[in-house]
Structure formats: structure tokens, C-alpha cells
Scaffold this active site. Sequence first.
Site, short mmCIF file in Angstrom:
data_model
loop_
_atom_site.label_atom_id
_atom_site.label_comp_id
_atom_site.label_asym_id
_atom_site.label_seq_id
_atom_site.Cartn_x
_atom_site.Cartn_y
_atom_site.Cartn_z
N LYS A 108 83.14 49.65 35.01
CA LYS A 108 84.59 49.58 34.81
C LYS A 108 84.95 50.15 33.45
O LYS A 108 84.23 49.90 32.46
CB LYS A 108 85.04 48.11 34.93
CG LYS A 108 86.55 47.91 34.91
CD LYS A 108 86.90 46.44 35.14
CE LYS A 108 88.40 46.21 35.17
NZ LYS A 108 88.76 44.79 35.39
N SER A 168 92.16 43.86 38.99
CA SER A 168 92.22 45.11 38.26
C SER A 168 90.97 45.97 38.43
O SER A 168 91.02 47.16 38.13
CB SER A 168 92.45 44.82 36.78
OG SER A 168 91.33 44.16 36.23
N SER A 198 90.16 39.50 38.99
CA SER A 198 90.02 40.96 38.99
C SER A 198 88.70 41.51 39.52
O SER A 198 88.58 42.72 39.70
CB SER A 198 90.23 41.50 37.57
OG SER A 198 91.60 41.53 37.28
#
Lengths: 96, 469
Positions: free
Chosen positions: B62, B137, B161
Amino acid sequence: MTRISEEQVRHVAHLARLAVTDEEVHTFTEQLDAIITFAEQLNELDTSNVKPTSHVLNMKNVLRKDESAPGLDREDVLKNAPDQQDGQIRVPSIIE
Amino acid sequence: MLEKKEVSIPDLVDESFKRIAAVDGDVKAFITLDEENARKQAEEAQSAGKTGILSGIPIGVKDNIVTKGLRTTAASQILRNFDPIYDATVVNKLHEAGTITVGKLNMDEFAMGSSTENSSFQKTRNPWNLNHVPGGSSGGSAASVAAGEVPFSLGSDTGGSIRQPASFCGVVGMKPTYGRVSRFGLIAFASSLDQIGPITRNVEDNAHLLEAIVGIDPHDSTSANVPAEKFSANLTGDIKGLRIAVPKEYLGEGVSEEVRQSVLSALKVLEGLGATWEEVSLPHSKYGVATYYLLASSEASSNLARFDGIRYGYRAENADNLIDLYKKTRAEGFGDEVKRRIMLGTFALSSGYYDAYYKKAQQVRTLIKKDFEDVLESYDVIIGPTTPTPAFKIGEIIDDPLTMYANDILTIPVNLAGVPGISVPCGFAENGLPLGLQIIGHHFDEKTVYRVAHAYEQATDFHKQKPGL
């Protein structure tokens, strides 16, 4: 009743160091008002004897030994600086 | 496969880049690829003959986890050219384990969002249906694994997330106990809630990947001094006598009927394996979203003060003075959702409002945490859905912050309490989109969470289905 006024939104934006346009002030006021109104449901709960939680783990005062270690290389530090001169980060004049 | 030498590491990495070339134009999971470096590492790993279980496995990271020399943006324009000078602790641990980072994954800007639509670079799409969001997210992390671009990825979870996008994309996502994984090098959003965790196609892979990244870290004073465990050694399939709590709040109002039915079916499967379940109550669940938005935004307003255009990142031009420079830089560098949360947090912490909003939310957090402690006193795990609905359409709720926030109603309390939670595939909605089962455990009892998740997974075949990309 509104929870937050446009004037307050301007003040908060200043505290947060965010430049905002008149249009943004208008939109943010409406949105923040809705969010704050929503958040006020917490007032349904009596928390007068409840301790606040800032952290979930049972740990306090995490200390490390006070030992010197090498700092960052100047070259590394300056690598991402948007403006620099003579090995220093350059900023706009801060004294009138 | 690698152990049996059925595939070479360079072939495995090549396969990953070929798949990315074929589908990422549609999925848009990656912000930055590191192809040359990854291929070089693959050759080196192959000739070194490394044999660790994760050696040579391609992984996506990420883009809020810093990688030395590999651009890290947090999907924000304010960091669009940021070139980190160190690796996050988890990235160092991945290097030690031998995985090969193929690139950086898209996300909501600074991890603020539930759909990855808040990325300032691109909108990631759900591999099961490109008109739908992948969740957020960590949308890029979940979509890349679901699309078969990488077998492993890392995400971060502040209010859901990792679990929510894993649920939306039909993959396995674990949010470990707060403190289990070092946050050093994770670009901070809400420090008392953030945790890094693995996203994979199955539970066993997930357990192996978590084993590789856990541990106390001198660079993160909130990392916990608990022994590392072999989560993967405990995947016995045996859950006889397991006591499951099912919060009535997790199957009630706002949860769609098909999600409810999929969880009830999952509970039947678990019963068939010898577990028992009872309905319980987490009475303060409904206050989770409000508590979370006050606390997370307050912490974010402080954490994001560092982005000022001075030392790194974007700097606005034509500023009259220093304050003006800060204001213009931040106004031009941050997206709307980030500004909204910084302002909400600044307001909640400001003089005259601190007690009414910030402190109040901290007190309610105590009540939410106690709900979990009370229930877990008598049960081994808590089970419910991960999300109230399957993935929504791109653009459907982006203009309505409160509806977007409500998406995380079932995942947020887990972060507030700091306990571990996993999402595993548990079926499909009528429209073909995946659904996720959330399994929540005691502090630092990821072992049981994985054992239950694995037993359930092995008794079903949802995890074997793949999107028709």
C-alpha cells in the site's frame, strides 16, 4: 440549529493552515455541520464517570536508553526538500 | 510450488508483471511499479537459492508504507514526488523473508475513505465488476490480489481499511491486534487506531505473511512486546467446542438481507464443525462511527500538520510569507476529504470544544472497548458480517460523507477496541459481488481467529472462485 458557522469554519481553516475559498467555506460549513450534528448522538450517553481511552494497550512510559546514534545524511535530508541552497532548506522570509 | 521447484522466482515475478500488464489498465490497482528492480531481485534470489516459505513471492505494498528509493505518495498530490530515504519496518521484514515488491498500491488519500475514490491519482475498480468500487482505503491492495496481479499485499486498517476492501473483493484481509505490527514507516493517519496487515487469497497465506511482519520495534513505542507465534501451525481445521458470539447489532438495522443470510449460513457451517453460537449484544456499537470520526480526525489533524511544504513534498509557488506558504501548499496539496477531516479534527480539539467532542469520544471509546471485553469473557470469537452491503457503484455515494462513513459501522468498533479481526469470503450477492465474514478475537489471539477462518474456508469454496477478468 447550526453547530458551526461560516465564521468558525474560516477560523478552523486558519488554525489548520488551510487556504479556503468562499465556495469551500460554504460547502465545508454544511458538511461539517451535518457531521457534528451526527456526532452529537454521543450526548445520549452519560459518561460522567467514564475514564477516557487514548490508547488500548496497557503500556505506559515506554523508554529507551539515551544513547547517541548517527543522524541522517545531509544529502538524504535535502533529497526531498522543494527548495534548497548551500546545503540548507530555503524558506520564504520569516522576519518582516 | 516454489519449494517443489515447479516455478522459478523470475518466472513467478514475470507472471505477476504480465498479469498487471493485461488487467491493470482496467483495475488500476497500482500507482507505481518497480519492475526493473523486482526482476533484478528475482534473479538474485533464484541464484542465492533461498528456501524460506515466502522467498520470491511477489507482493504489492500500500502506498502509505514507505519504501526506500521507491516513490511513496499516500495517493496524495502533496507527496506526488516523495522519494523515501528509509524502509518501513514491515518492508525490512519483507526483505528478510525474501518477498519481492512489485509496486505500490492505490488507496484513498492518506487512507481516508472507504472506496479508493479519494485517491488523487486514479480510481481503482472492483475486479468482480468494474463499475463498482473495490472498497477502501486499501482498495488497490485488495483489488490487486483479487485480480491475480499479486498473490500477496499489505494494507493498513484504521477503521476497516483492510477488512472492508477484502470483503468487497472476495479476498482474505487481517487487521492484527493494535501493537502487533510496527507502524514505523506507515504514514500516520490516526496513530491510536492504525495497523498494517496482510491481504491474500487464502487464510494460510495470510497467516504466513503476518508471521513475517509482527514484532516489537524500537522505532515504534506502541509496538507490543509479545512473543511471535506460528499462526500457520495452528490451522488444524478443528473448532469443536468453539464458543461464538454473534452481536445482534451486527445483523440488525442497516444490514442487507443477503448479507444477513450469508452470515447465518456461515454460522450453520461452523455449527456443523462442532462450534456453538449465541446471540449477544455490543450495546455501544451504534456510537462507533461518531466516536471514530471525532477521534481519527483529531489525530489526523495533528499527524498531517507535518505536510507544510518545507522539508519534503509539494510546495506552492508565489506565497507572500511563511503562513501563506503553509496555507497555499496544503490547500493545493490535499484533497477535499482530507481537508474535511483535518478541519473536523481541528474543531474537535479546539479551545471550548475539546471536552464536548474529543474527550467525550474518548470516553465513549472506553464503553465500546468494554463491550468487547464483556462479550469476550465468555466467548472465543465474535462473528458477524464485515460490511452491511456488497460493494457499491463508483460515484454512488462519494458526495455524501455520512453515508460513506456508515459503511464502516461493523469494522470501526474493532479498531476502537484494538482487537484483531479478519474478513474471509462467505458468499456472493445476487449481483455477483463477494460478501465477507468478519471474525473478531481476543487481544493478541490472532491464532484462534486464523484457526476459525481457516476451518470455515476449508469447509466452503468461496475463496476458490475468481473474477472473470
